[in-house]
Scaffold this active site. Structure first.
Site, PDB file in Angstrom:
ATOM      1  N   GLU A  39      -0.010 -34.773  22.742  1.00 28.15           N
ATOM      2  CA  GLU A  39      -0.871 -33.647  23.089  1.00 28.15           C
ATOM      3  C   GLU A  39      -2.116 -33.726  22.201  1.00 28.15           C
ATOM      4  O   GLU A  39      -1.985 -33.800  20.977  1.00 28.15           O
ATOM      5  CB  GLU A  39      -0.142 -32.329  22.854  1.00 28.15           C
ATOM      6  CG  GLU A  39       1.090 -32.141  23.714  1.00 28.15           C
ATOM      7  CD  GLU A  39       1.830 -30.852  23.360  1.00 28.15           C
ATOM      8  OE1 GLU A  39       1.301 -29.771  23.686  1.00 28.15           O
ATOM      9  OE2 GLU A  39       2.903 -30.949  22.761  1.00 28.15           O
ATOM     10  N   ARG A 265      14.237 -37.139  15.641  1.00 32.15           N
ATOM     11  CA  ARG A 265      12.884 -37.233  15.108  1.00 32.15           C
ATOM     12  C   ARG A 265      12.936 -37.650  13.640  1.00 32.15           C
ATOM     13  O   ARG A 265      13.987 -37.581  12.993  1.00 32.15           O
ATOM     14  CB  ARG A 265      12.160 -35.886  15.238  1.00 32.15           C
ATOM     15  CG  ARG A 265      12.765 -34.789  14.395  1.00 32.15           C
ATOM     16  CD  ARG A 265      12.029 -33.467  14.596  1.00 32.15           C
ATOM     17  NE  ARG A 265      10.632 -33.577  14.234  1.00 32.15           N
ATOM     18  CZ  ARG A 265       9.706 -32.674  14.533  1.00 32.15           C
ATOM     19  NH1 ARG A 265      10.031 -31.604  15.238  1.00 32.15           N
ATOM     20  NH2 ARG A 265       8.467 -32.821  14.148  1.00 32.15           N
ATOM     21  N   LYS A 275       3.140 -29.913  13.336  1.00 34.75           N
ATOM     22  CA  LYS A 275       1.710 -29.932  13.620  1.00 34.75           C
ATOM     23  C   LYS A 275       1.062 -28.598  13.248  1.00 34.75           C
ATOM     24  O   LYS A 275      -0.078 -28.561  12.774  1.00 34.75           O
ATOM     25  CB  LYS A 275       1.471 -30.258  15.090  1.00 34.75           C
ATOM     26  CG  LYS A 275       0.012 -30.580  15.410  1.00 34.75           C
ATOM     27  CD  LYS A 275      -0.176 -31.016  16.849  1.00 34.75           C
ATOM     28  CE  LYS A 275       0.417 -32.376  17.113  1.00 34.75           C
ATOM     29  NZ  LYS A 275       0.142 -32.855  18.485  1.00 34.75           N
TER      30      LYS A 275
END
Length: 561
Positions: A39, A265, A275
């Site tokens: 993104e 992850r 983020k």
């Protein structure tokens, strides 16, 4: 044998690669297509690097391809700066998407048509509930949700409202399009999830053409299907979204049927990979920017001098699993150190200079000594370093009253100067405050090159620079951005920021060869660590960032003591 055939039996073993091997053997796919779907609302970090290496790596290993696709479905947070930075980061890591650069916005018209398809088949409806009301109707993990009062709208009414949403008739947040699945589903993601929302915001690529935008969940799987992705690899937080991913694929006339697989992850000590937190660090000025060398961003790691090959090696070593774990930051440092030990040129720099005068060396004389560029790589050759009567050594390499196991310079003690001679400290000069400002020494001319012909040994070897030839430099020493290995575990994450994460040293002195250093090409400052020239540097201002320190045996002795 093709690379794809070889990969069926060779290469790393993990559950994702085994799935791919089985799919190829069973003929479910003839070509493997993966994708990396960032993104564009921030810079990539080391966790993304793991995903990049996995997606591009498995595609290459099995003779397939990996698409780079920007999931640009939220124009409020997306910027062209992030799009450009992400492409630069992926290329720098060593991967190429060829002709397969895509954007979810490429598919906006198709996605909209598919949304109408769901409406026409009674599987989507326009809802007027406010966000707070929608949350209240959603239920909990132990209690089912309640149907929206607008769930029974007719197909015709839903189509009319959705088209008017697209036409811009309604303000932001007043209406959404929801899938009609099951408000009593055990998986909350299936309780009539939002597919479209109204956002009157200019998009970086489509401008003002749209005022309704698909959610990530709606755009994700359908974009995969359009691109012919075979294996959609996600981190574990998307595991609960997989039933929705599959439901949409099954209920739309998509051209292919991708499958989603989840892996753990990356979690790394002494940093944050959220983020939201990284944006906060930048926006509130806790760091100098996205490429601050203390940041876990790929841009920050690059500026710090971490080689892309070390990141790829790190990603391969930590592997791919379905179990969450935390990796020590020191393991990444070890991968960097191991690579640079083999590749980085050696140079000498004194970070905290202490003057040394060799009293029995002629005042008007200097000489060139041979110095090895990299003892691990004979092909790197050698260079010459100038030696003269006045030198600088590291201040930490002298103690007036040394403890046991301190083998560096002290009054009356003989040590070796790297590539040069044995010297002995004969006098200590102090200022009015009692601080040591200069050492007087003698040298043994017979030890040129650093060895004594009579076979005597010394325990300490010091680096140095010639006072007449050294060039000034600024050196930035970086430590963990957070003092705790688990930032925020006991309060606000910002409370755990390390106040000593950056130390700027001025007045450093470097051998002249360091004027030829290049940004992005680390060198080893002998006995100090690995450093790289910062982009802030100029021909008349050398600025170096420490990439990673060497293992310091004396520091270990002090800690034990």
């Amino acid at each position: 044998m093709s690379s794809a055939d070889a990969a069926l039996d060779d290469g790393p073993r993990d559950f994702i690669r085994e799935v791919i091997r089985d799919d190829l053997r069973e003929g479910r796919h003839t070509e493997i297509v993966t994708r990396f779907p960032p993104e564009p609302n921030g810079y990539l970090h080391i966790g993304h690097a793991k995903s990049i290496c996995l997606n591009f790596g498995v595609a290459a290993a099995f003779g397939g391809r990996c698409n780079l696709r920007f999931d640009d479905t939220n124009p409020v947070k997306e910027e062209q700066e992030f799009i450009d930075a992400i492409q630069a980061d992926v290329r720098w890591l060593g991967f190429d998407w060829g002709d397969h650069l895509h954007f979810a916005s490429d598919y906006f018209e198709q996605l909209y048509d598919w949304a109408e398809h769901l409406i026409q088949n009674g599987k989507a409806y326009v809802d007027d509930l406010s966000p707070d009301e929608m949350r209240a109707h959603r239920g909990t993990l132990t209690a089912p949700g309640r149907d929206s009062p607008y769930r029974t709208r007719t197909v015709e009414e839903n189509l009319d409202l959705f088209r008017r949403m697209r036409a811009g008739e309604f303000p932001d947040g007043t209406r959404v399009l929801r899938a009609k699945i099951d408000m009593a589903a055990g998986n909350i993601n299936l309780r009539d999830p939002v597919l479209y929302r109204i956002l009157h915001a200019a998009h970086p690529r489509t401008g003002d053409a749209w005022c309704v935008y698909p959610t990530y969940d709606f755009a994700h799987g359908q974009s995969d299907a359009i691109e012919g992705v075979t294996h959609s690899l996600c981190t574990l937080e998307f595991e609960d979204h997989r039933p929705l991913y599959d439901w949409l694929i099954e209920n739309l006339p998509v051209p292919s049927r991708p499958r989603q697989y989840e892996f753990a992850r990356l979690n790394l000590t002494h940093t944050v990979l959220s983020k939201r937190r990284l944006i906060q660090l930048v926006s509130e000025g806790h760091v100098s920017g996205w490429d601050d060398p203390r940041m876990p961003t790929i841009a920050g790691l690059r500026r710090r001098g971490v080689p892309p090959a070390a990141i790829r090696d790190f990603a391969e070593r930590i592997g791919v699993t379905k179990s969450d774990s935390v990796v020590e930051m020191g393991f990444l440092d070890a991968c960097v150190r191991e690579l640079l030990n083999k590749t980085a040129l050696r140079r000498m720099a004194v970070l905290r200079p202490l003057k040394v005068v060799i009293e029995n060396y002629p005042e008007d004389q200097s000489e060139a000594l041979d110095a090895v560029n990299n003892p691990e790589n004979p092909a790197a050759g050698s260079r010459t370093v100038a030696f003269g009567r006045e030198l600088y050594i590291e201040r930490d390499d002298f103690m007036e009253d040394p403890p046991k196991k301190f083998f560096r310079l002290a009054p009356g003690r003989e040590v070796r100067l790297r590539y040069a001679f044995f010297i002995t400290c004969t006098e200590v000069i102090k200022d009015a405050a009692g601080a040591v400002v200069e050492l007087r020494c003698t040298y043994d001319p017979a030890t040129r090159g650093g060895d004594a012909p009579d076979g005597r040994k010394v325990k300490g070897t010091l680096h140095w620079v010639s006072a007449a030839h050294a060039v000034p430099a600024e050196v930035r020493l970086y430590d963990h951005l957070f003092a705790r290995p688990d930032p925020g575990a006991e309060g606000d994450v910002l409370d755990d920021l390390n106040p000593d994460s950056l130390q700027v040293l001025t007045g450093c002195l470097a051998e002249p060869a360091l004027t030829e250093a290049q940004v992005g090409t680390p060198v080893q400052f002998e006995r100090q660590g690995y450093f790289t020239l910062d982009p802030d540097a100029s021909p008349d201002r050398l600025v170096f960032n420490r990439t990673v320190a060497l293992r310091d045996t004396w520091a270990k002795v002090q800690r034990k003591g």
